[in-house]
Design a protein around this motif. Structure first.
Motif, PDB file in Angstrom:
ATOM      1  N   LYS A   1      -1.940   6.841   1.381  1.00  0.00           N
ATOM      2  CA  LYS A   1      -2.415   6.082   0.227  1.00  0.00           C
ATOM      3  C   LYS A   1      -1.352   6.081  -0.860  1.00  0.00           C
ATOM      4  O   LYS A   1      -0.737   7.105  -1.133  1.00  0.00           O
ATOM      5  CB  LYS A   1      -3.688   6.751  -0.284  1.00  0.00           C
ATOM      6  N   LYS A   2      -1.123   4.925  -1.469  1.00  0.00           N
ATOM      7  CA  LYS A   2      -0.228   4.799  -2.626  1.00  0.00           C
ATOM      8  C   LYS A   2      -0.994   4.063  -3.717  1.00  0.00           C
ATOM      9  O   LYS A   2      -1.684   3.083  -3.448  1.00  0.00           O
ATOM     10  CB  LYS A   2       1.020   3.990  -2.283  1.00  0.00           C
ATOM     11  N   GLU A   3      -0.847   4.547  -4.938  1.00  0.00           N
ATOM     12  CA  GLU A   3      -1.496   3.900  -6.074  1.00  0.00           C
ATOM     13  C   GLU A   3      -0.443   3.475  -7.084  1.00  0.00           C
ATOM     14  O   GLU A   3       0.461   4.236  -7.405  1.00  0.00           O
ATOM     15  CB  GLU A   3      -2.487   4.849  -6.747  1.00  0.00           C
ATOM     16  N   LEU A   4      -0.593   2.255  -7.572  1.00  0.00           N
ATOM     17  CA  LEU A   4       0.264   1.724  -8.615  1.00  0.00           C
ATOM     18  C   LEU A   4      -0.620   1.326  -9.789  1.00  0.00           C
ATOM     19  O   LEU A   4      -1.790   0.998  -9.598  1.00  0.00           O
ATOM     20  CB  LEU A   4       1.026   0.500  -8.117  1.00  0.00           C
ATOM     21  N   LYS A   5      -0.054   1.365 -10.984  1.00  0.00           N
ATOM     22  CA  LYS A   5      -0.815   0.894 -12.132  1.00  0.00           C
ATOM     23  C   LYS A   5      -0.002  -0.164 -12.872  1.00  0.00           C
ATOM     24  O   LYS A   5       1.215  -0.061 -12.990  1.00  0.00           O
ATOM     25  CB  LYS A   5      -1.265   2.029 -13.041  1.00  0.00           C
ATOM     26  N   VAL A   6      -0.721  -1.178 -13.350  1.00  0.00           N
ATOM     27  CA  VAL A   6      -0.121  -2.296 -14.070  1.00  0.00           C
ATOM     28  C   VAL A   6      -0.421  -2.077 -15.544  1.00  0.00           C
ATOM     29  O   VAL A   6      -1.574  -2.053 -15.955  1.00  0.00           O
ATOM     30  CB  VAL A   6      -0.716  -3.635 -13.582  1.00  0.00           C
ATOM     31  N   ILE A   7       0.641  -1.886 -16.330  1.00  0.00           N
ATOM     32  CA  ILE A   7       0.491  -1.563 -17.748  1.00  0.00           C
ATOM     33  C   ILE A   7       1.120  -2.670 -18.586  1.00  0.00           C
ATOM     34  O   ILE A   7       2.273  -3.036 -18.363  1.00  0.00           O
ATOM     35  CB  ILE A   7       1.158  -0.210 -18.079  1.00  0.00           C
TER      36      ILE A   7
ATOM     37  N   ALA B   1      -4.038  -7.908 -12.324  1.00  0.00           N
ATOM     38  CA  ALA B   1      -3.872  -7.982 -10.874  1.00  0.00           C
ATOM     39  C   ALA B   1      -5.234  -8.230 -10.270  1.00  0.00           C
ATOM     40  O   ALA B   1      -6.247  -7.731 -10.758  1.00  0.00           O
ATOM     41  CB  ALA B   1      -3.274  -6.695 -10.330  1.00  0.00           C
ATOM     42  N   SER B   2      -5.264  -9.022  -9.205  1.00  0.00           N
ATOM     43  CA  SER B   2      -6.501  -9.259  -8.472  1.00  0.00           C
ATOM     44  C   SER B   2      -6.143  -9.477  -7.016  1.00  0.00           C
ATOM     45  O   SER B   2      -4.980  -9.701  -6.670  1.00  0.00           O
ATOM     46  CB  SER B   2      -7.257 -10.463  -9.047  1.00  0.00           C
ATOM     47  N   ASN B   3      -7.157  -9.373  -6.160  1.00  0.00           N
ATOM     48  CA  ASN B   3      -6.885  -9.569  -4.737  1.00  0.00           C
ATOM     49  C   ASN B   3      -7.926 -10.485  -4.126  1.00  0.00           C
ATOM     50  O   ASN B   3      -9.071 -10.534  -4.546  1.00  0.00           O
ATOM     51  CB  ASN B   3      -6.835  -8.234  -4.002  1.00  0.00           C
ATOM     52  N   ASN B   4      -7.475 -11.206  -3.117  1.00  0.00           N
ATOM     53  CA  ASN B   4      -8.331 -12.036  -2.285  1.00  0.00           C
ATOM     54  C   ASN B   4      -7.982 -11.676  -0.851  1.00  0.00           C
ATOM     55  O   ASN B   4      -7.010 -12.184  -0.298  1.00  0.00           O
ATOM     56  CB  ASN B   4      -8.087 -13.518  -2.571  1.00  0.00           C
ATOM     57  N   LYS B   5      -8.711 -10.726  -0.274  1.00  0.00           N
ATOM     58  CA  LYS B   5      -8.443 -10.160   1.050  1.00  0.00           C
ATOM     59  C   LYS B   5      -7.046  -9.543   1.069  1.00  0.00           C
ATOM     60  O   LYS B   5      -6.816  -8.542   0.443  1.00  0.00           O
ATOM     61  CB  LYS B   5      -8.645 -11.192   2.142  1.00  0.00           C
ATOM     62  N   GLN B   6      -6.078 -10.144   1.743  1.00  0.00           N
ATOM     63  CA  GLN B   6      -4.738  -9.571   1.886  1.00  0.00           C
ATOM     64  C   GLN B   6      -3.714 -10.204   0.946  1.00  0.00           C
ATOM     65  O   GLN B   6      -2.518  -9.993   1.102  1.00  0.00           O
ATOM     66  CB  GLN B   6      -4.243  -9.720   3.326  1.00  0.00           C
ATOM     67  N   ILE B   7      -4.163 -10.968  -0.031  1.00  0.00           N
ATOM     68  CA  ILE B   7      -3.241 -11.615  -0.974  1.00  0.00           C
ATOM     69  C   ILE B   7      -3.393 -10.944  -2.335  1.00  0.00           C
ATOM     70  O   ILE B   7      -4.483 -10.894  -2.903  1.00  0.00           O
ATOM     71  CB  ILE B   7      -3.513 -13.126  -1.073  1.00  0.00           C
TER      72      ILE B   7
ATOM     73  N   GLU C   1     -10.557  -1.704 -15.059  1.00  0.00           N
ATOM     74  CA  GLU C   1     -11.512  -1.132 -15.990  1.00  0.00           C
ATOM     75  C   GLU C   1     -11.300  -1.796 -17.343  1.00  0.00           C
ATOM     76  O   GLU C   1     -10.171  -2.115 -17.710  1.00  0.00           O
ATOM     77  CB  GLU C   1     -11.312   0.377 -16.102  1.00  0.00           C
ATOM     78  N   LYS C   2     -12.373  -1.974 -18.055  1.00  0.00           N
ATOM     79  CA  LYS C   2     -12.283  -2.656 -19.342  1.00  0.00           C
ATOM     80  C   LYS C   2     -11.440  -1.830 -20.318  1.00  0.00           C
ATOM     81  O   LYS C   2     -11.632  -0.632 -20.465  1.00  0.00           O
ATOM     82  CB  LYS C   2     -13.684  -2.865 -19.900  1.00  0.00           C
TER      83      LYS C   2
ATOM     84  N   ILE D   1      -3.716  -0.624  -8.523  1.00  0.00           N
ATOM     85  CA  ILE D   1      -3.562  -1.246  -7.217  1.00  0.00           C
ATOM     86  C   ILE D   1      -3.521  -0.100  -6.205  1.00  0.00           C
ATOM     87  O   ILE D   1      -2.648   0.760  -6.285  1.00  0.00           O
ATOM     88  CB  ILE D   1      -2.273  -2.082  -7.133  1.00  0.00           C
ATOM     89  N   ILE D   2      -4.454  -0.093  -5.265  1.00  0.00           N
ATOM     90  CA  ILE D   2      -4.547   0.979  -4.277  1.00  0.00           C
ATOM     91  C   ILE D   2      -4.210   0.398  -2.903  1.00  0.00           C
ATOM     92  O   ILE D   2      -4.853  -0.541  -2.444  1.00  0.00           O
ATOM     93  CB  ILE D   2      -5.949   1.610  -4.277  1.00  0.00           C
ATOM     94  N   LEU D   3      -3.178   0.972  -2.285  1.00  0.00           N
ATOM     95  CA  LEU D   3      -2.737   0.547  -0.954  1.00  0.00           C
ATOM     96  C   LEU D   3      -2.999   1.666   0.041  1.00  0.00           C
ATOM     97  O   LEU D   3      -2.618   2.807  -0.205  1.00  0.00           O
ATOM     98  CB  LEU D   3      -1.242   0.216  -0.974  1.00  0.00           C
ATOM     99  N   ASN D   4      -3.642   1.350   1.164  1.00  0.00           N
ATOM    100  CA  ASN D   4      -3.900   2.313   2.228  1.00  0.00           C
ATOM    101  C   ASN D   4      -3.318   1.776   3.526  1.00  0.00           C
ATOM    102  O   ASN D   4      -3.415   0.576   3.801  1.00  0.00           O
ATOM    103  CB  ASN D   4      -5.407   2.535   2.425  1.00  0.00           C
TER     104      ASN D   4
END
Length: 182
Positions: A84-90, A96-102, A128-129, A135-138
């Protein structure tokens, strides 16, 4: 002898390891991986352990000995438990948003960046508001996961003056002091 290379690799019960010539195949509940072994490295399977030995003691084979042991260890760990890798957008307005694999990134450019991820990687975006976006990648493939995470981070590296950008979860960015007025 390599300290890392001489350690045996434990094969869990739910993982199947096969070897054909110089290619090792590892199948587990999360996926299938294979690795080609170059050099004079001999792999032996005994009970539920993998042992690696080198035939020659030259510099190249000493380097490959520990490398292949860790690659095989990471493959077994990946197909059994995963990585697992986690990234944060600051940044203000960065999303950031996702639609399946995009993965859809809005990170301060005139257009959104759309990135299609490989099928081996599962993507999850948590927003989160009034907080940063995560962004969580597994994946079961550690090499591929690292490449994709680095590619996402390279789209907008953290700015040392304002701290805006994409960074790994526990990455510390040293802030620089801007010009001071006299």
């Amino acid at each position: 002898m390599s300290r890392i290379g001489k350690l045996p690799v434990l094969i869990p019960e739910n993982v199947v390891v096969k070897q054909e010539k110089n290619i090792i195949y590892i199948n587990g509940p999360l996926g299938k991986l294979k690795q080609k072994i170059i050099g004079e490295i001999k792999i032996s399977l005994k009970k539920n352990f993998i042992f690696l030995k080198r035939k020659k003691n030259d510099k190249k084979n000493r380097a490959l000995h520990g490398l292949y042991r860790m690659l095989i260890f990471n493959m077994i760990k990946g197909v059994s438990t995963g990585f697992k890798k986690e990234l944060k957008v600051i940044g203000i307005g960065y999303k950031a948003s996702n639609n399946k694999q995009i993965l859809d990134l809005n990170i301060g450019y005139s257009h959104n960046i759309m990135m299609k991820l490989p099928k081996e990687i599962t993507l999850e975006v948590k927003r989160e508001k009034n907080k940063t976006t995560h962004i969580i990648l597994n994946s079961y493939d550690k090499q591929l996961l690292g490449i994709v995470a680095a590619k996402i981070r390279s789209l907008k590296k953290p700015d040392p003056y304002k701290g805006k950008g994409i960074r790994y979860l526990n990455e510390m960015v040293r802030k620089k002091i801007g010009k001071s007025a006299k």
